[in-house]
Design a protein around this motif. Structure first.
Motif, short mmCIF file in Angstrom:
data_model
loop_
_atom_site.label_atom_id
_atom_site.label_comp_id
_atom_site.label_asym_id
_atom_site.label_seq_id
_atom_site.Cartn_x
_atom_site.Cartn_y
_atom_site.Cartn_z
N ILE A 271 1.45 23.68 67.13
CA ILE A 271 1.46 22.73 68.26
C ILE A 271 1.18 21.33 67.75
CG2 ILE A 271 0.39 22.14 70.46
CD1 ILE A 271 1.92 24.82 70.48
N LEU A 272 2.05 20.38 68.05
CA LEU A 272 1.82 18.98 67.68
C LEU A 272 0.65 18.43 68.50
CD1 LEU A 272 2.89 16.51 66.06
CD2 LEU A 272 4.26 15.94 68.07
N LEU A 273 -0.34 17.84 67.79
CA LEU A 273 -1.55 17.37 68.46
C LEU A 273 -1.65 15.86 68.54
CD1 LEU A 273 -4.23 19.73 66.87
CD2 LEU A 273 -3.07 19.99 69.07
N SER A 274 -1.18 15.15 67.52
CA SER A 274 -1.36 13.69 67.53
C SER A 274 -0.33 13.03 66.62
CB SER A 274 -2.78 13.31 67.06
OG SER A 274 -3.03 13.81 65.75
N VAL A 275 -0.05 11.75 66.91
CA VAL A 275 0.89 10.95 66.13
C VAL A 275 0.23 9.60 65.87
CG1 VAL A 275 3.13 9.79 66.12
CG2 VAL A 275 2.92 12.09 67.08
N PRO A 283 7.87 6.32 66.36
CA PRO A 283 8.71 6.10 67.55
C PRO A 283 9.51 7.35 67.95
CG PRO A 283 8.90 4.27 66.02
CD PRO A 283 8.16 5.35 65.29
N LEU A 284 9.89 8.17 66.95
CA LEU A 284 10.63 9.38 67.26
C LEU A 284 9.74 10.51 67.74
CD1 LEU A 284 13.07 9.41 64.17
CD2 LEU A 284 13.50 8.51 66.47
N LEU A 285 8.51 10.55 67.21
CA LEU A 285 7.61 11.66 67.53
C LEU A 285 6.90 11.50 68.86
CD1 LEU A 285 6.00 12.33 64.02
CD2 LEU A 285 7.53 13.85 65.28
N GLN A 286 6.67 10.26 69.30
CA GLN A 286 5.87 10.04 70.50
C GLN A 286 6.44 10.77 71.73
OE1 GLN A 286 2.98 8.90 70.88
NE2 GLN A 286 2.52 7.55 69.16
N GLN A 291 5.90 15.51 75.55
CA GLN A 291 6.43 16.77 76.06
C GLN A 291 5.51 17.94 75.72
OE1 GLN A 291 10.42 17.18 74.50
NE2 GLN A 291 11.03 15.13 75.21
N GLN A 292 4.97 17.93 74.49
CA GLN A 292 4.09 19.02 74.08
C GLN A 292 2.80 19.02 74.88
OE1 GLN A 292 4.59 21.68 71.56
NE2 GLN A 292 3.04 22.22 73.07
#
Length: 831
Positions: A271-275, A283-286, A291-292
């Motif tokens: 699970i993605l937790l932080s950027v 900019p692509l991950l935010q 959504q996650q």
């Protein structure tokens, strides 16, 4: 009819084989049903024999801190993996990376390991039948005589030296002259289907017996991929075990075991937790992070179909020769083969940013053969006891290890200026899904080797009938190394021809990028650019960079224990632990052998522990209190430095550290109907002197300069300062002829746990507690049938069990969450 000893000794092996096949149902019926202790008797652990000092003795007679569990306790507490085990063991932490089954033991802040070929070795060693091996992951915790967790440095009695402790899995060995066994079936939610069983077969009276056991566990995953529908974190594994006990005479005892484990699972649903704002892909991950966060931890979306596949084979022989009443010689030999491959999505998004795709078809990421040989002599005349021996371990990859990794394609190739980010129109024109173009890095050939040799000895002397002194010493020699080859997949760069056809780049530019990068030898290119040159070598003409190292060091122990009375043991012990030095191949490749981070110094640990083990009786009330306090000092403790080179974390040394702690285990049985238990540990683990080594900017590795940082006074990672568990079993009065009916509740809790040495968002796993409930009916109506209804994590607590803390480095962090609420029914038949 079974064969007598004298007749057997005159028969051939062929006749023995005929005897195996000729066991009649009548012979099986001669054995009475396996006796089953009451739950209260089992909780007392009175009869559990441990091998913590390489001889059989009661756990209460061992003058060190240890936790011991019987197979029935393992079953009642629902311990199926090392992650479950940590909830009931003081000072034990089990952590993984984004691969769920890659579990690592940490005891009193010590654990972790390097890898085959890179040195370091495990700080906590797992043993199976006295052989150092892989003891975590699924498929291990069944048909055991005992499970023992030893705390503190080990080595003066054990095959493999450790700084943190050891986890001993002792399988149930074949028993002479009795047919017995069990079959166990579990059904539950998430389509859970599991089973295990064992069959003990006597072949020759007092001479030969075999035991066959097996286990399987299947369950749907609890994290769903919203794009593909794949259920991650499922269970799909099985294991088989064969044991043979051969006692050809009163003075020879030989145990042979073969153990096989097969795992084929969907892998971790990370699970993605932080950027980190401002990072390359922020900019692509935010949007994916948003959504996650809206989905929660039970759904994810990955770009890589993750999986974990592993096959582990272990064959061993432990033969004991009793040369006299006081002198015993033991030889332990093992052969192991471990093969595994895995795919992981390191960024936990549909973007191809940092993915491991696994090995080549038909190949493995890990294909390791390990051979161990240990000889030991033991003299014991009742007052004076000495054990001395030698240990040898060799491991090597039998076939080339292969890897496929995927990262975004750079504008000018791997040595170009940043990733290509496609606008939506160009994504449609190229027929790609997403703004990034994936590039494959191929490692067609890697190899590793390692070797460890040691001589050890330990002496125990009774100064008085109740006061015993212990002294031990060991010296270990280690060497390690390997090679690696890597090149760029030419197919990844053919997209430049498409870009040229669309007019995005010129044909000349496309030809230049393809000509430079297709089949380019990666490490040769890095070295060429770092030296101010131009990369020219192409696969298969790549050089094969090598890395290697050597290390050696002492281990010792001094102890004193006093049997104050028949129910009280008081002890004090001091130990020195050693863990092999290591190397960082990635540092060697980019900065050379002489750079301070290339070689990692051995880890040295000195501890002091005092403890008391006491059994109490107050009328009909029985109780047990085991308490230990310890202080551990570290020099050159090995740590992961999260400042990475070319995306790879590196191993480093913290100069000085210490851990102060207390461990306690309590048991109270106020009546035959009620059993109350509790465990507690306190670990204050802190770096006293820890300054990281600066890393210069490495343009060829696309790595920015990373300054030195002072991390003194920061806490250890993967250590919960407080942990406790509470266990209550209450018997329900029913007619004795109806069996033993009880209700059990178990609650385990741990305080927050730091998972990153450098401060960053979500660098700590929050405190969490887990509640398990179980209703158990043993010996139903006087039969050999047991039944149970159980629930684990019944409050459905959401909690993290792994951590990939790359926020300050790669710009993102992710994790795997623990199992949700589960329930089921378990049936067992004993005979």
């Amino acid at each position: 009819m079974r064969i007598s000893r004298n007749l057997y000794l005159s028969l051939s092996a062929c006749a023995a084989a005929i005897a195996i096949a000729g066991i009649s149902p009548a012979a099986a019926q001669e054995a009475a049903p396996q006796s089953q202790p009451t739950a209260a008797e089992d909780e007392g652990n009175d009869d559990i024999v441990v091998t913590a000092r390489r001889s059989d003795e009661r756990a209460q007679d061992v003058p060190i801190s240890l936790t011991v569990l019987s197979q029935d306790t393992i079953r009642a507490k629902g311990i199926n993996s090392a992650t479950d085990l940590q909830n009931f063991t003081p000072s034990l932490t089990v952590m993984g990376d984004v691969r769920r089954n890659q579990e690592t033991y940490t005891i009193r802040g010590l654990g972790g390991s390097g890898g085959a070929g890179t040195g370091s070795g495990p700080g906590v060693v797992g043993y199976f039948a006295e052989v150092p091996t892989i003891a975590s992951g699924p498929g291990n915790f069944y048909d055991l005589a005992s499970l023992q967790v030893l705390k503190g440095p080990q080595g003066t009695l054990f095959g493999r030296n450790t700084t943190g402790g050891a986890v001993l899995l002792e399988p149930t060995r074949p028993k002479m002259n009795v047919v017995e066994g069990y079959a166990d079936l579990t059904i539950g939610n998430y389509n859970r289907r599991g089973g295990q069983g064992a069959l003990n077969i006597p072949i020759v009276d007092d001479v030969l017996a075999i035991r066959v056991a097996g286990q399987f566990d299947k369950r749907d995953g609890y994290v769903r991929d919203v794009v593909t529908g794949v259920d991650y974190l499922n269970r799909n594994n099985f294991s088989l075990r064969f044991g043979m006990q051969f006692n050809p005479s009163d003075s020879i005892s030989s145990y042979t075991a073969v153990n096989y484990i097969d795992v084929d699972e969907h892998g971790g649903g990370s699970i993605l937790l932080s950027v980190r704002p401002g990072s390359t892909y922020a900019p692509l991950l935010q949007p994916y992070l948003a959504q996650q966060e809206a989905r929660g931890p039970r759904e994810t979306a990955l770009s890589t179909p993750t999986f974990e596949k592993a096959k582990t084979f272990l064959a061993l022989n432990n033969t004991e020769f009793r040369l006299s009443d006081t002198l015993t010689f033991t030889n332990i030999f093992s052969y192991a083969r471990t093969r595994s491959t895995a795919a992981t999505d390191r960024d936990s998004t549909p973007l191809p940013i940092a993915d491991l795709l696994g090995a080549f078809p038909g190949s493995y990421n890990n294909n390791l053969r390990t051979i161990t040989e240990e000889v030991r002599i033991h003299y014991d005349d009742g007052r004076f006891s000495v054990q001395a021996g030698g240990f040898f371990l060799t491991e090597k990859s039998l076939e080339p290890l292969t890897f496929l990794t995927r990262n975004p394609l750079q504008a000018g190739g791997i040595l170009g200026g940043g990733p290509i980010i496609l606008p939506p129109a160009l994504q449609t024109a190229l027929g790609v899904n997403g703004p990034l173009l994936p590039a494959i890095n191929v490692q067609p050939d890697a190899s590793v080797y390692g070797q460890s040799r040691a001589l050890y000895g330990q002496v125990q002397y009774k100064l008085t009938p109740n006061l015993t002194a212990t002294a031990g010493f060991r010296w270990t020699w280690d060497k390690f190394g390997g090679t690696i080859t890597s090149y760029q997949d030419p197919a990844s760069y053919q997209v430049f021809n498409q870009l040229a056809a669309l007019g995005v780049v010129t044909p000349a530019q496309a030809a230049q990028v393809i000509g430079l990068n297709a089949d380019l030898c990666v490490y040769d290119a890095f070295k060429a650019v770092a030296a101010g040159g131009f990369p020219t070598l192409k696969y298969p003409n790549c050089t094969k960079p090598s890395f290697n190292g050597r290390s050696d060091g002492p281990t010792w122990q001094l102890g004193l224990d006093w049997r104050a009375d028949s129910n009280t043991l008081i002890y004090a012990v001091s130990r020195r632990g050693y863990k092999s030095g290591a190397n960082n191949p990635i540092v060697t490749l980019f900065l050379g052998d002489s750079y301070p981070l290339a070689a990692v110094r051995p880890e040295k640990v000195t501890d002091f522990e005092i403890g008391v083990k006491r059994d109490w009786t107050f009328g009909d009330v029985r109780a047990r209190t085991n308490i230990a306090a310890f202080y551990t000092a570290f020099d050159d403790v090995q740590v992961i430095q999260r400042a990475a080179i070319a995306g790879a974390d590196i191993l480093a040394n913290a100069q000085k550290a210490r851990v102060v702690g207390v461990e306690a285990e309590f048991l109270v049985m106020p009546s035959k109907w009620v059993t109350l238990g509790a465990t507690y540990s306190y670990n204050d683990a802190q770096y006293l002197d820890y300054t990281t080594i600066a890393i210069p900017a490495i343009p060829s590795a696309l790595t920015a300069a990373q300054p030195s940082r002072d991390l003194s006074s920061t806490p250890f990672t993967f250590v919960a300062k407080h942990k406790f568990s509470l266990d209550a079993r209450v018997g329900i009065p029913i007619a004795e002829s109806a069996g033993d009916l009880s209700v059990r509740a178990t609650y385990s809790w741990q305080s927050r746990q730091r998972v990153a040495s450098d401060p960053q968002p979500l660098d700590t796993i929050a405190p969490y507690g887990l509640l398990n409930l179980r209703v158990e009916w043993n010996g139903m109506f006087g039969s050999s049938l047991d039944a149970a209804v159980f629930g684990t994590n019944v409050l459905d607590k959401e909690y993290r069990v792994t951590a990939n803390t790359g926020y300050n480095n790669s710009g993102f962090a992710n994790s795997i969450y623990g199992e949700p609420a589960q329930y089921g029914v378990q049936l067992r038949y004993r005979f």
